[in-house]
Design a protein around this motif. Sequence first.
Motif, PDB file in Angstrom:
ATOM      1  N   LYS A  58     -16.373 -17.439  55.079  1.00 41.82           N
ATOM      2  CA  LYS A  58     -17.214 -17.285  56.262  1.00 41.82           C
ATOM      3  C   LYS A  58     -17.879 -18.610  56.619  1.00 41.82           C
ATOM      4  O   LYS A  58     -18.628 -19.161  55.813  1.00 41.82           O
ATOM      5  CB  LYS A  58     -18.282 -16.225  56.011  1.00 41.82           C
TER       6      LYS A  58
ATOM      7  N   HIS B 140     -24.269 -16.180  48.372  1.00 44.79           N
ATOM      8  CA  HIS B 140     -22.848 -16.207  48.725  1.00 44.79           C
ATOM      9  C   HIS B 140     -22.366 -17.606  49.118  1.00 44.79           C
ATOM     10  O   HIS B 140     -21.157 -17.807  49.323  1.00 44.79           O
ATOM     11  CB  HIS B 140     -22.581 -15.251  49.898  1.00 44.79           C
ATOM     12  N   THR B 141     -23.278 -18.550  49.232  1.00 47.94           N
ATOM     13  CA  THR B 141     -22.883 -19.906  49.635  1.00 47.94           C
ATOM     14  C   THR B 141     -22.103 -20.566  48.513  1.00 47.94           C
ATOM     15  O   THR B 141     -22.573 -20.626  47.370  1.00 47.94           O
ATOM     16  CB  THR B 141     -24.117 -20.762  49.987  1.00 47.94           C
TER      17      THR B 141
ATOM     18  N   SER C 256     -30.364 -21.828  54.981  1.00 48.84           N
ATOM     19  CA  SER C 256     -29.157 -21.038  55.199  1.00 48.84           C
ATOM     20  C   SER C 256     -28.407 -20.735  53.908  1.00 48.84           C
ATOM     21  O   SER C 256     -27.466 -19.932  53.905  1.00 48.84           O
ATOM     22  CB  SER C 256     -28.224 -21.774  56.172  1.00 48.84           C
TER      23      SER C 256
ATOM     24  N   CYS D  70     -16.369 -12.903  51.222  1.00 44.71           N
ATOM     25  CA  CYS D  70     -17.829 -12.928  51.301  1.00 44.71           C
ATOM     26  C   CYS D  70     -18.404 -14.316  51.045  1.00 44.71           C
ATOM     27  O   CYS D  70     -19.606 -14.546  51.246  1.00 44.71           O
ATOM     28  CB  CYS D  70     -18.430 -11.933  50.312  1.00 44.71           C
ATOM     29  N   ASP D  71     -17.568 -15.265  50.635  1.00 45.83           N
ATOM     30  CA  ASP D  71     -18.042 -16.623  50.345  1.00 45.83           C
ATOM     31  C   ASP D  71     -18.378 -17.355  51.642  1.00 45.83           C
ATOM     32  O   ASP D  71     -17.683 -17.198  52.654  1.00 45.83           O
ATOM     33  CB  ASP D  71     -16.983 -17.409  49.576  1.00 45.83           C
ATOM     34  N   GLU D  72     -19.421 -18.162  51.598  1.00 45.81           N
ATOM     35  CA  GLU D  72     -19.903 -18.860  52.787  1.00 45.81           C
ATOM     36  C   GLU D  72     -19.816 -20.374  52.595  1.00 45.81           C
ATOM     37  O   GLU D  72     -20.026 -20.886  51.494  1.00 45.81           O
ATOM     38  CB  GLU D  72     -21.354 -18.469  53.079  1.00 45.81           C
TER      39      GLU D  72
ATOM     40  N   VAL E  29     -20.688 -20.925  58.202  1.00 43.28           N
ATOM     41  CA  VAL E  29     -22.089 -20.836  58.592  1.00 43.28           C
ATOM     42  C   VAL E  29     -22.431 -22.155  59.280  1.00 43.28           C
ATOM     43  O   VAL E  29     -22.568 -23.193  58.633  1.00 43.28           O
ATOM     44  CB  VAL E  29     -23.015 -20.607  57.381  1.00 43.28           C
TER      45      VAL E  29
END
Length: 353
Positions: A117, A140-141, A136, A94-96, A119
Amino acid sequence: MTRVAGPAHPEDGHQLSLNHQLSLNEMPAVPLTGLEEILRESLHGANRYPDPFSRRLTEAIADLYSVPDHEVVVGPGSAAILQHLIQWAAAQPCDEVIYARPSFDAYRLVVNSAGAKPVEVPLKEHRHDLSRMLESITSHTRALVLCNPHNPTGTAIDNVAMLAFLREVPEHVVIVLDEAYHEFASGQDTLNGPEAYHDLPNIVVLRSFSKAYGLAGLRVGYALASRDIAHTLRNRLLPFSVSTIAEAAARAALTRRPEILRQVDRVIAERGRLTEGLRRQGWDVAPSAANFCWLPLGARSPAFAAAAARQGILVRAVGEEGVRITVGEPQATDALLRCAAQFAAESAGLASA
């Protein structure tokens, strides 16, 4: 992800005769005189393992920037350090991780390798869209990567805008400043990462010996970061990852940095000649602070790269967005300008037919 096209081949499939390699952002020549002698000397201890933590090189880098040794991490190329950094910072599905599109191909590769993930934030007028990047960021970033000067466009973020942006990024996000091309931004108003990372503890600055120092074939780079992040990175890198030969060459390059920078100045001057030559022909060329130029050709990008390849000139077509052209020797610039003029004439002829 926008893929970078490989070398184009003639329609008959025969192998091309390569005259000018302008696709990999390499220095046109080794900028360090006597490098072969330095490499031969380092081979005398080839039966021994290298220093597991490249301590002499670490000390030399720390001295260059007047920072503590424990804030310097040396590794087998800055991309390898980036990989370990992302694997640590973004370890959950789930980490971005945020970065620009298009960008250096390795960003998506290392994010995927970490299982996180990606982005991708589209560029705006060939530059990072800093406002959209901030928008953005979510809970989760975990990391945000800024390539400055940017690859593949060569554009640089001005100092004031960069500092304002960095202060807006939440502390839970690791900011990676990839400054592989910083030396080519000489005289331009852009951030110098080593002067800024102390004020923002979530910043990691990446630098490389592959570009300005001309040691791409030896694979050595480094990171500057706070004590805690640097300690984490150092513990994740495998010992002995930087060869004795690579460390010897990098240390020699640092001791002769003025010689390196004189070669960089020659590349900057040739970049200006290439840019002006293309603009005189009517091409739109993005302002570059790197050792390459960017032609935003859109759908014509693959055709331009193929036309250049047929004349023995390799450039990089980034999907259907643009073409990146490395600054080479003067004769390479001349050949590229002739090719561009011919492509423009042929395109005009087809349009009027």
